[in-house]
Design a protein around this motif. Structure first.
Motif: not given
Length: 540
Positions: A40-46, A61-66, A82-87
């Motif tokens: 993921g790369n978290p934002g406020s809603t995550e 942690l990735g520094l950009q969503e792509s 399956a991988a679990f991704v949080n955007l």
């Protein structure tokens, strides 16, 4: 009257189902699915997902969503789960769309969750919300949903996982409002759900009869062979039929050992050239591959005159658009096992061997062929190559043979920015293997932030940047669209990129090589480094 054996409906027998929070129900589901990693790369809603983050999970942690989706793609392919991704909501999913498209083309199973603003303020078009969250990722996800109630989120995650894992596999998306995670819900039990399909026997029998009657069969193997762990079965089937084996155009995986006596080479994504290379074969079996992937407009037949085309593919959509021939839809491994269960066909002569390539020689400014040849000589045969260097692919195919299953990954989409983070994901999944990221200088700049993730995770990846200072693939492709030799092609030169500075600035060691005499030594040093190391190689 109640039935004699039925329990009466009383308060003592109608006990309420146990409840938990949506967060705990989802985490328990992931544990049941053997998923313990969140990209993921978290934002406020995550943020509510990560309250009291459990110690048996890890967050990548990735520094950009792509970059996040690229890492998850490599990890999912390498783990076969399956991988679990949080955007983040709309903007984050938008950033990720390039690699979501690639995951779709790669048939990579992936459960993508996207944050959404709290339900109570959605009627007021709040800041950073996604107004059409389920529509945004389409058509490049198999399924997308924003559950009607918070209580439905765990069921949506379960359904998303099963859909992602069913053939043909691919990414799915669940949009989750920020206030859903704390709500109470019933726990959801993981179920055993079939993820593979078997081709219809009568269609497969027709293909078997066609292969048995062939005089000079050819196989065209695609990425689905390796995705479906069908490598040994396909080798056995090719040997049974003494078939020449070609790799399908734009294949993102290797489906056949490239040092095998039956290996014939690689097909380009051009109709006329495919027909020319397959000339002389009377049956062509597209195995885990489209028939065929084209990159430019072409004319004439899709197969040589007089040849029959048959196909085994897990994707009914691909089978539907095949222009000619018989197509069986189902899992590659199960389908080939059924073909191997048939009586052995008549003996055939071996096809002509692939002519040997002349050795690449050192020069003042190294050729890509020389770099690939040297890498092939110094790397371990079972090391894993993750490639995104489109202009260097022909040289790689000629001088860097892939010899084992699950040791080659690239993008099936043509979209750049996948390879560098995918190498990180593969290395996470296979810590006992050496991973080599073979990346073009132009390609690397789409997701250069993945170097930081590699450094933070202390993954001993060798990143090889082939530095030709240009978008060489575009310059080489330009004549197809009428550009004359020497004519300037705007926007394709890449001067003054310093990959040593870019790597060191993100915590990676780095080496520059220009002299061919130093290449083998530098490669050995990089391949034995216990830390991520970037090798910038200047090439002609």
């Amino acid at each position: 009257m109640p039935q004699a054996n039925a329990l009466p409906l009383t308060a003592t027998t109608l006990r309420p189902a146990p409840h938990t929070s949506v967060r705990e129900a989802v985490l328990d589901l992931l544990r049941a699915f053997k998923i313990d990693t969140i990209f993921g790369n978290p934002g406020s809603t995550e943020l509510p997902l990560f309250l009291d983050f459990p110690p048996d999970f890890r967050y990548i942690l990735g520094l950009q969503e792509s970059v996040v989706v690229g890492m998850a793609d490599g990890y999912a392919q390498a783990t076969r789960n399956a991988a679990f991704v949080n955007l983040h909501s709309a903007a984050g999913v938008g950033h990720a769309m390039g690699n979501i498209f690639t995951a779709h083309k790669n048939r990579t199973p992936m459960v993508i969750t996207a944050g959404q603003q709290a339900r109570s303020i959605l009627p007021f078009d709040p800041f950073l919300f996604s107004s059409q969250a389920t529509e945004l990722p389409k058509p490049y996800v198999k399924w997308s949903i924003e559950p009607a109630r918070a209580e439905d989120v765990p069921l949506a995650i379960a359904r998303a996982y099963y859909i992602a894992m069913q053939q043909p596999r691919g990414p799915v998306l669940v949009s989750i409002p920020a206030d859903d995670w704390e709500k109470s819900c019933e726990p959801v039990q993981a179920r055993l759900v079939s993820t593979e399909t078997r081709p219809e026997p009568h269609v497969l029998n027709a293909i078997g009869h066609t292969l048995d009657a062939a005089e000079r069969p050819a196989f065209v193997v695609g990425a689905a062979v390796d995705r479906d762990a069908a490598w040994p079965e396909v080798v056995a089937l090719a040997e049974r039929h003494n078939a020449a084996v070609w790799v399908a155009p734009m294949s993102g995986r290797c489906g056949f050992p490239e040092d095998h006596r039956l290996f014939a080479g690689f097909l380009p994504a051009m109709r006329e050239k495919i027909v020319s290379l397959l000339a002389g074969h009377d049956v062509i079996f597209a195995l885990g591959a489209a028939a065929f992937t084209y990159h430019v407009e072409g004319f004439g037949p899709h197969v040589p005159p007089g040849a029959q085309l048959v196909q085994l593919i897990e994707d009914p959509g691909i089978a539907a658009w095949a222009p000619v021939g018989t197509s069986a839809v189902g899992g590659i491994r199960l389908g080939v096992q059924d073909l191997l269960a048939r009586p052995a066909p008549k003996a055939r002569a071996l096809p002509a061997p692939r002519p040997p390539r002349p050795r690449a020689e050192p020069s003042a400014l190294m050729s890509v062929a020389y770099v690939m040849q040297t890498l092939a000589e110094v790397r371990a045969a079972d090391s894993i190559v993750v490639e995104e260097a489109p202009s260097s692919r022909a040289a790689m195919q000629n001088y860097l043979p892939i010899l084992h299953s699950e040791t080659f990954y690239t993008m099936c989409s043509g979209g750049l920015g996948h390879g560098l983070p995918a190498a990180v994901g593969v290395a996470l999944a296979k810590p006992d293997k050496k991973v080599i990221g073979l990346i073009g200088d132009g390609s690397s700049m789409y997701s250069i932030q993945a170097l930081w993730s590699a450094a933070q995770l202390k993954l001993p990846i060798t990143f090889i940047i082939l530095k030709n200072r240009r978008y060489a693939a575009l310059q080489e492709f330009a004549p197809t669209f009428g550009f004359q030799p020497g004519e300037t092609l705007q926007g394709t030169d890449l001067p003054e990129l310093d990959f040593l500075a870019l790597a060191r600035g993100q915590g990676c060691d780095a080496i520059h090589v220009r002299d061919a005499a130093r290449l083998a030594g530098a490669l050995r040093e990089a391949l034995h480094s216990p830390r991520p190391l970037l090798l910038e190689v200047e090439v002609a």
